[in-house]
Enzyme design. Structure first.
Site, PDB file in Angstrom:
ATOM      1  N   HIS A  98       0.893  -1.164   0.000  1.00  0.00           N
ATOM      2  CA  HIS A  98       0.000   0.000   0.000  1.00  0.00           C
ATOM      3  C   HIS A  98       0.934   1.216   0.000  1.00  0.00           C
ATOM      4  O   HIS A  98       1.520   1.555   1.023  1.00  0.00           O
ATOM      5  CB  HIS A  98      -0.857  -0.048   1.270  1.00  0.00           C
ATOM      6  CG  HIS A  98      -1.743   1.137   1.472  1.00  0.00           C
ATOM      7  ND1 HIS A  98      -3.094   1.015   1.668  1.00  0.00           N
ATOM      8  CD2 HIS A  98      -1.491   2.460   1.522  1.00  0.00           C
ATOM      9  CE1 HIS A  98      -3.644   2.212   1.825  1.00  0.00           C
ATOM     10  NE2 HIS A  98      -2.678   3.107   1.743  1.00  0.00           N
TER      11      HIS A  98
ATOM     12  N   ASP B  92     -10.327  -3.902  -3.760  1.00  0.00           N
ATOM     13  CA  ASP B  92     -10.084  -3.283  -2.454  1.00  0.00           C
ATOM     14  C   ASP B  92     -11.413  -3.152  -1.682  1.00  0.00           C
ATOM     15  O   ASP B  92     -11.668  -2.144  -1.017  1.00  0.00           O
ATOM     16  CB  ASP B  92      -9.389  -1.924  -2.587  1.00  0.00           C
ATOM     17  CG  ASP B  92      -8.843  -1.423  -1.252  1.00  0.00           C
ATOM     18  OD1 ASP B  92      -8.885  -2.178  -0.257  1.00  0.00           O
ATOM     19  OD2 ASP B  92      -8.375  -0.270  -1.202  1.00  0.00           O
TER      20      ASP B  92
END
Lengths: 426, 310
Positions: free
Chosen positions: A180, A305
């Site tokens: 991330h 996600d």
């Protein structure tokens, strides 16, 4: 029962280069035959005339919240949302409570998924203990229990030494690190730093926060010749960095979410937390770059996600509401919009949802080759439907696409030769 | 005065107002000024109306201003300070607003540290909501009282040169003032170190300078903004001393100014940081008039939201 036969559909399998009117026979959980006209006595026959038959989709990036936050989503409700969206396989991130940073938690996830018996749920193990970026998690233990990749997703591994260690140590078990990408300059921000943050006084998260870590990881990947996967790419800078790295032969891959290729920061003008996620919705330039990346192959796959939250958690001030939106049940319709816009071909879209993500984590599935797992999605490319989050299978109703009309709906999902989603009784 | 009615039920941001409505608010407030000069400072206009000041952030000036405004119009005014404590007890902003709304006030004035909080309150409260300042987003009544002050001294907005100096990045006052002044075709200059300007500040359509001398030189109006010490900890400027060296409005800087310039500040002022005491107390300063005008403007806002007739 001896097998399932899907007849008359347009079968598209990018992995084997098939695109045509074909029947497909599944036996004992595996693909048994693909031919123009199959007769199989005793098999359950499903008529797929006018429909598209594809490998079951694979999502490398979901949050199923179990253990710890079952009120947001459980592995079962998440897996139900997955198969509704056409996903046969999903990889769930480690930011649960406790975090999936050891073999026990990994085993629990695997066991819950087995009991749910819907989608294949593959745990992603944490890079660091308790996701705190200090010490490596027990990677070998997690691998043994079923982890397929490593990530502190939700957080960035800020320490470059640790991310390198995870890549090196993880390579011993064939596990790729997923990052991330977000440096500390984004801290405290709620939306993209840009026109909307300037105008409306909402604290911004600069695109450079993503770019800098993407570049750092590429540099490390090149240095140690090991792969790295960039989660939810959202900036022009990061797409350009990945493109350049791939041209040099560096083993970097990346994914993009449907919301990042569909929406811009403009959506935040009403301070609606259903449009708040990390990374944030970016500027038009970034969306254009992401689509360009999908078109030229820089971006390897589409991942949702999927990040469910309870309604009351999102009914909050914009800077206090949690990040994240749900995505499993809208991904197909939004991806098909890219096909309609001419950004990618239908085969290209299916590839971004099947064989290409499968390759990144070395997952089974993602193809309809003989002997492959019988994981299949059958969808209607033309079916229009209205997004009503209250009807989602996911517990999370936090969709930025509430009220949208999407074209394209998954009608049937088969996982390991079992029909797990078939609301219209095909 | 009775010809004006606000088209919306709320007062959330300047962008929601037409320029006619902005001018109508200013004219109404200018007429209300006189009430505060009377011996008996009260008219019965809002008798039977309830105004709740729902403040999630500490504020003296704005809260008192709304309270006095409501009381001079005979409204019942209730002040609620929700410190972080209540939130830490687990009540959400939404629940707090719903609970206050359930007591059936006519107007809730919301002050909150989060941008968009007043807008959200307006969507759930079922009564009129006035934004008393939401994060770095908007502070419409402050902008309106600023405009009123400018209007009373300059009689016009078009092509008026207005310089706004200070922490633009974190200022709701600046955003609301810029919005209002640009709608009225004033000529705006923003002056701050680059670290205290938003990225993409070109969206404001204003001239940007880092020199206070330049900002002051041909200005008709100088609006100073408060600088907060906590920005130092965020690495945005090195020290108050150095900030003052480059951005304090001092008598020396004022030598460059026009002779009929007016100086404004939303308060509270930091003497010697963004404005020197001599300038704050000097002949060009309208800082205390702004406070007086604030009461009249809030009277006008309450009046037009509660009564305003066509």
């Amino acid at each position: 029962m001896s097998g399932i036969l899907i007849k008359g559909g347009r079968l598209i399998d990018p992995a084997s280069g098939i695109d045509g009117l074909m029947d497909i026979l599944m036996e004992e959980g595996k693909i048994a035959a693909i031919e123009p006209n199959i007769e199989a006595k005793g098999a359950r026959v499903i008529d797929a005339k006018g429909l598209i038959v594809a490998p079951g989709f694979i999502d490398l990036h979901v949050h199923f919240r179990e253990p710890g936050h079952e009120y947001k989503e459980t592995i079962e409700t998440g897996a139900r949302a997955a198969v509704a969206g056409g996903f046969a396989s999903v990889c769930c991130m480690a930011n649960t409570q406790p975090a999936n940073d050891n073999g026990t938690v990994t085993s629990l996830i695997v066991e819950k998924a087995r009991k749910a018996a819907l989608a294949r749920v593959y745990p992603v193990g944490a890079v660091s203990k308790n996701l705190d970026g200090q010490e490596l998690a027990e990677i070998g233990e997690m691998k043994k229990a079923g982890a397929v990749a490593l990530s502190d997703d939700g957080r960035c591994v800020l320490n470059p030494r640790l991310v390198r260690s995870a890549m090196e140590y993880g390579s011993m078990f064939g596990l790729t690190v997923v990052e991330h990408c977000e440096d500390s300059s984004a801290k405290g921000g709620a939306i993209n730093e840009g026109e909307v943050s300037a105008r409306f006084g909402i604290k911004g998260m600069p695109a450079t926060a993503e770019d800098s870590i993407a570049v750092r990881n590429i540099v490390i990947s090149e240095y140690i010749s090991l792969p790295v996967h960039i989660a939810h790419i959202s900036t022009k800078g990061a797409v350009e960095a990945v493109r350049a790295a791939k041209a040099k032969g560096i083993k970097v891959t990346c994914e993009v979410t449907p919301h990042h290729f569909t929406l811009t920061e403009k959506e935040l003008e009403n301070f609606d937390p259903d449009f708040k996620m990390s990374p944030p919705l970016r500027a038009e330039d970034d969306v254009r770059a992401v689509k360009e990346g999908l078109k030229d192959g820089t971006i390897d796959c589409i991942a949702t996600d999927h990040a469910p939250h309870a309604a009351w958690e999102k009914e909050m001030e914009i800077d206090k509401a949690p990040f994240g939106v749900v995505g499993l049940e809208t991904a197909l319709g939004l991806s098909l919009k890219l096909v309609e816009e001419g950004v990618i071909s239908l085969t290209g879209m299916i590839s971004l949802l099947t064989n290409r993500p499968a390759r990144i984590f070395n997952l089974p599935g993602g193809s309809l080759k003989k002997g492959a797992p019988a994981d299949i999605a059958v969808f209607d490319q033309e079916r229009e439907w209205k997004v009503e989050p209250d009807e989602f299978f996911s517990k999370g109703k936090n969709s930025p696409f509430r009220g949208w009309t999407l074209k394209g709906k998954n009608l049937l999902t088969i996982v390991g030769g079992r029909v797990v989603f078939n609301p219209e009784k095909l | 005065m009775n010809s004006l009615k606000l088209s919306g039920r709320h007062l959330l941001r300047i962008a929601d107002l037409s320029t006619d409505e902005i001018m109508g608010l200013i004219n109404t407030a200018e007429r209300f000024l006189e009430i505060s000069e009377r011996e008996i400072k009260k008219v019965p206009t809002l008798r039977g109306k309830t105004v709740v000041n729902l403040f999630f952030e500490p504020s003296t000036r704005t809260r008192t201003s709304f309270e006095i405004a409501g009381k001079r119009l005979s409204a019942d005014v209730i002040n609620i300070s929700v410190q972080a404590s209540s939130v830490s007890k687990g009540e959400t902003f939404k629940d707090t607003v719903l609970n206050i709304a359930a007591m059936r006030p006519d107007v809730i004035v919301v002050r909150h540290s989060s941008p968009g909080a007043a807008l959200y309150a307006s969507q759930i409260a079922g009564c009129s909501v006035i934004n008393g300042g939401d994060g770095a987003h908007a502070h419409p009544t402050q902008a309106l009282l600023d405009l009123m002050t400018i209007h009373m001294h300059k009689k016009r907005f078009e092509n008026l040169k207005v310089s706004i100096v200070g922490d633009i990045l974190h200022s709701r006052v600046a955003r609301s003032d810029i919005n209002a002044l640009s709608r009225l075709k004033a000529d705006i200059t923003l002056c701050a170190p680059p670290t205290l300007l938003p990225k993409r500040s070109e969206v404001f359509g204003a001239r940007v300078t880092h020199s206070i001398e330049e900002a002051v030189a041909d200005a008709d109006v100088i609006m100073m903004l408060r600088i907060q010490q906590e920005r130092m900890a965020q690495g945005l400027f090195p020290s108050l001393r150095e900030y003052a060296e480059y951005f304090c409005l001092t008598p020396k800087v004022m030598e460059k100014a026009k002779k009929d310039v007016i100086i404004m500040h939303p308060g509270p002022i930091n003497r010697g940081v963004e404005i020197s005491a001599e300038v704050a107390d000097g002949p060009y300063s309208l800082i205390l008039y702004q406070v007086t005008h604030g009461v009249a403007m809030r009277m006008a806002a309450l009046y037009l939201l509660c009564v305003g007739e066509g």
